[in-house]
Design a protein around this motif. Structure first.
Motif, PDB file in Angstrom:
ATOM      1  N   UNK A 185      52.624  27.162  43.402  1.00 42.96           N
ATOM      2  CA  UNK A 185      53.760  26.544  42.703  1.00 42.96           C
ATOM      3  C   UNK A 185      54.672  25.803  43.671  1.00 42.96           C
ATOM      4  N   UNK A 186      54.637  26.154  44.954  1.00 37.42           N
ATOM      5  CA  UNK A 186      55.495  25.505  45.949  1.00 37.42           C
ATOM      6  C   UNK A 186      54.769  24.372  46.686  1.00 37.42           C
ATOM      7  N   UNK A 187      53.557  24.066  46.285  1.00 38.89           N
ATOM      8  CA  UNK A 187      52.806  22.997  46.929  1.00 38.89           C
ATOM      9  C   UNK A 187      52.739  21.765  46.027  1.00 38.89           C
ATOM     10  N   UNK A 188      52.774  20.580  46.616  1.00 45.38           N
ATOM     11  CA  UNK A 188      52.724  19.366  45.796  1.00 45.38           C
ATOM     12  C   UNK A 188      51.318  19.019  45.328  1.00 45.38           C
ATOM     13  N   UNK A 189      50.309  19.706  45.836  1.00 47.88           N
ATOM     14  CA  UNK A 189      48.922  19.415  45.495  1.00 47.88           C
ATOM     15  C   UNK A 189      48.166  20.714  45.333  1.00 47.88           C
ATOM     16  N   UNK A 190      47.118  20.662  44.554  1.00 44.54           N
ATOM     17  CA  UNK A 190      46.280  21.843  44.380  1.00 44.54           C
ATOM     18  C   UNK A 190      45.346  21.989  45.574  1.00 44.54           C
ATOM     19  N   UNK A 191      45.304  23.187  46.159  1.00 49.48           N
ATOM     20  CA  UNK A 191      44.418  23.442  47.293  1.00 49.48           C
ATOM     21  C   UNK A 191      43.329  24.452  46.943  1.00 49.48           C
ATOM     22  N   UNK A 192      43.367  24.977  45.726  1.00 49.41           N
ATOM     23  CA  UNK A 192      42.372  25.955  45.303  1.00 49.41           C
ATOM     24  C   UNK A 192      42.306  25.962  43.782  1.00 49.41           C
ATOM     25  N   UNK A 193      41.181  26.433  43.265  1.00 51.45           N
ATOM     26  CA  UNK A 193      41.001  26.539  41.821  1.00 51.45           C
ATOM     27  C   UNK A 193      41.218  27.978  41.389  1.00 51.45           C
ATOM     28  N   UNK A 194      42.079  28.186  40.401  1.00 55.15           N
ATOM     29  CA  UNK A 194      42.288  29.520  39.865  1.00 55.15           C
ATOM     30  C   UNK A 194      41.115  29.921  38.987  1.00 55.15           C
ATOM     31  N   UNK A 195      40.670  31.140  39.173  1.00 54.71           N
ATOM     32  CA  UNK A 195      39.561  31.682  38.400  1.00 54.71           C
ATOM     33  C   UNK A 195      39.902  33.110  37.993  1.00 54.71           C
ATOM     34  N   UNK A 196      39.081  33.678  37.124  1.00 51.66           N
ATOM     35  CA  UNK A 196      39.248  35.073  36.732  1.00 51.66           C
ATOM     36  C   UNK A 196      38.006  35.859  37.121  1.00 51.66           C
ATOM     37  N   UNK A 197      38.217  37.060  37.636  1.00 49.41           N
ATOM     38  CA  UNK A 197      37.131  37.972  37.954  1.00 49.41           C
ATOM     39  C   UNK A 197      37.330  39.245  37.151  1.00 49.41           C
ATOM     40  N   UNK A 198      36.245  39.882  36.771  1.00 48.90           N
ATOM     41  CA  UNK A 198      36.298  41.027  35.870  1.00 48.90           C
ATOM     42  C   UNK A 198      35.732  42.258  36.570  1.00 48.90           C
ATOM     43  N   UNK A 199      36.257  43.409  36.230  1.00 50.60           N
ATOM     44  CA  UNK A 199      35.840  44.626  36.930  1.00 50.60           C
ATOM     45  C   UNK A 199      35.996  45.843  36.032  1.00 50.60           C
ATOM     46  N   UNK A 200      35.281  46.876  36.396  1.00 49.85           N
ATOM     47  CA  UNK A 200      35.477  48.169  35.736  1.00 49.85           C
ATOM     48  C   UNK A 200      35.146  49.274  36.729  1.00 49.85           C
ATOM     49  N   UNK A 201      35.595  50.476  36.414  1.00 51.51           N
ATOM     50  CA  UNK A 201      35.255  51.659  37.199  1.00 51.51           C
ATOM     51  C   UNK A 201      34.760  52.723  36.237  1.00 51.51           C
ATOM     52  N   UNK A 202      33.745  53.474  36.666  1.00 53.24           N
ATOM     53  CA  UNK A 202      33.148  54.496  35.817  1.00 53.24           C
ATOM     54  C   UNK A 202      33.901  55.816  35.945  1.00 53.24           C
ATOM     55  N   UNK A 203      33.503  56.788  35.141  1.00 52.44           N
ATOM     56  CA  UNK A 203      33.861  58.174  35.410  1.00 52.44           C
ATOM     57  C   UNK A 203      33.160  58.602  36.702  1.00 52.44           C
ATOM     58  N   UNK A 204      33.615  59.670  37.339  1.00 51.31           N
ATOM     59  CA  UNK A 204      32.876  60.181  38.497  1.00 51.31           C
ATOM     60  C   UNK A 204      31.426  60.495  38.132  1.00 51.31           C
ATOM     61  N   UNK A 205      30.511  60.043  38.976  1.00 48.32           N
ATOM     62  CA  UNK A 205      29.081  60.247  38.736  1.00 48.32           C
ATOM     63  C   UNK A 205      28.564  61.384  39.615  1.00 48.32           C
ATOM     64  N   UNK A 206      27.499  62.053  39.194  1.00 46.39           N
ATOM     65  CA  UNK A 206      26.933  63.112  40.032  1.00 46.39           C
ATOM     66  C   UNK A 206      26.547  62.577  41.407  1.00 46.39           C
ATOM     67  N   UNK A 207      26.717  63.401  42.417  1.00 48.12           N
ATOM     68  CA  UNK A 207      26.446  62.978  43.794  1.00 48.12           C
ATOM     69  C   UNK A 207      25.036  62.439  43.942  1.00 48.12           C
ATOM     70  N   UNK A 208      24.068  63.139  43.349  1.00 40.87           N
ATOM     71  CA  UNK A 208      22.675  62.730  43.502  1.00 40.87           C
ATOM     72  C   UNK A 208      22.381  61.427  42.755  1.00 40.87           C
TER      73      UNK A 208
END
Length: 406
Positions: free
Chosen positions: A241-264
């Motif tokens: 917002x403080x730059x007069x020109x765009x230097x990068x493209x905004x994108x979205x990344x998606x993620x999730x985390x599971x319940x704890x899984x068995x060690x094995x």
């Protein structure tokens, strides 16, 4: 800007760790850092531990922007191959950029030991070819890294299957990788800054920045004035917002985390960062309590309402990809989220002043998949600039690089 959707794991896991005050009065200091995420925290720590009086201002609660949505895979491997960077900027610059990220992981390991309780763990990093067509490029990358001292080996298809339990035509195995809780680390670094005499304010928004030959005046939305000698803008993707020109493209990344899984069930995946050659790439790692943290399926969406609507569908798609690779794993996305990030055309960050605001206002744009390691490098680079010293990466990571891309 609404930077995330859903329920980011780190904020849910940790809660609000420390309450910082608002800045509601006129004030003075040496360096102001705009941004209270992990990037601002690493820069504030670097400056304050070397004697600089730092004031940090964050318009949300500390760590509640993109840092809360980070999956925090710590890799020296830049999204752009070393081979491709060498073609664009010369082999010496490409190697220097990769070595700087490798050194940053070791710096983070030292910081984690000093702070304690930030879930730092060392891992190997498995970069696998998504298809046969990518094998030649990965092998060329392997050779160049080996020539410059990186501890990497090539795994054939049968070795990937026998060791990691999934099908891929080949992979680069790197010995240096790690993971961390970026939200908790940001809070603990800011507590260190305060203990050294620095100041951290959240719920404090900047209205405008007015640089002059004598210094910089920052006007807050509440009317207070903050005077300083130098400013570092480390507001993540809002920094543009403080730059007069765009230097990068905004994108979205998606993620999730599971319940704890068995060690094995996780086996060697407990100690391995996994990512692929396809773009956008699937990536994953474990957490200290045995969960699987999965991300990817990036898109060009940066309208928050549309991003919000895609979180569950994207998480289900990512879970299906993991179950295709490892059919024995029962993947349940327990917490799902999305975050906005920015991506430069060459995968490198920008650190330093921009001509539009003059030499006293520095940007810390640690954009791309190496945001945290870039921030470590940038913290040292910016300290050098503020103290009037040279840094070997100052030119490569400056806005002058834009001219070379045109």
């Amino acid at each position: 800007m609404d930077l995330k959707s859903g329920y980011p794991f780190w904020a849910v896991k940790n809660g609000l760790l420390t309450a910082f005050p608002q800045l509601i009065r006129d004030h003075e200091c040496e360096v102001v850092i705009i941004g209270g995420g992990i990037t601002g925290a690493l820069i504030a720590n670097e400056l304050s531990r070397h004697g600089h009086h730092v004031v940090v201002v964050e318009r949300r609660e500390v760590g509640w922007g993109s840092s809360a949505a980070s999956t925090a895979l710590l890799q020296y491997e830049i999204d752009t191959h070393m081979v491709d960077l060498a073609e664009q900027y010369g082999e010496a610059n490409a190697v220097m950029a990769y070595h700087a990220c490798a050194d940053a992981i070791l710096t983070l390991e030292g910081l984690a030991a000093e702070l304690g309780n930030v879930a730092f763990e060392r891992h190997q990093s498995l970069y696998y070819a998504s298809n046969e067509e990518d094998v030649a490029a990965l092998k060329a990358e392997l050779v160049l890294r080996q020539q410059h001292g990186f501890d990497v080996t090539w795994l054939e298809r049968h070795e990937v299957l026998s060791t990691y339990g999934f099908e891929a035509p080949g992979a680069i195995l790197s010995e240096l990788g790690a993971s961390i809780d970026p939200y908790r680390m940001a809070y603990q670094l800011f507590e260190k800054v305060v203990a050294r005499g620095g100041e951290v304010y959240d719920r404090t928004q900047v209205e405008r920045i007015e640089p002059s030959a004598q210094g910089v005046e920052i006007i807050l939305t509440n009317g207070a004035s903050l005077r300083c000698q130098q400013v570092v803008i480390a507001a993540g993707y809002e920094s543009q917002n403080w730059l007069p020109e765009s230097v990068a493209a905004n994108r979205s990344s998606y993620a999730f985390v599971t319940d704890p899984l068995p060690y094995e069930a996780l086996g060697i995946l407990r100690h391995t960062l996994v990512w692929e050659s396809a773009r956008p790439y699937l990536y994953m790692r474990s957490t200290q309590d045995g969960r699987l943290l999965v991300g990817g399926d990036d898109d060009e969406e940066d309208i928050p309402e549309r991003r919000d609507a895609r979180v569950i569908e994207k998480a289900q798609g990512l879970a299906a990809k993991i179950e295709t690779l490892w059919p024995a794993l029962d993947i349940n996305p327990t917490f799902c989220w999305a975050g906005t990030f920015a991506e430069t055309s060459d995968g490198l960050p920008y650190f330093g002043p921009h001509a539009s605001l003059g030499p006293r206002v520095h940007f810390a744009l640690a954009y791309g998949g190496n945001g945290i390691t870039y921030s470590v490098v940038g913290a040292k680079l910016l300290r050098a600039l503020i103290e009037g010293n040279d840094h070997p990466l100052a030119e490569l990571y400056s806005f002058q690089r834009l001219k070379r891309q045109q």
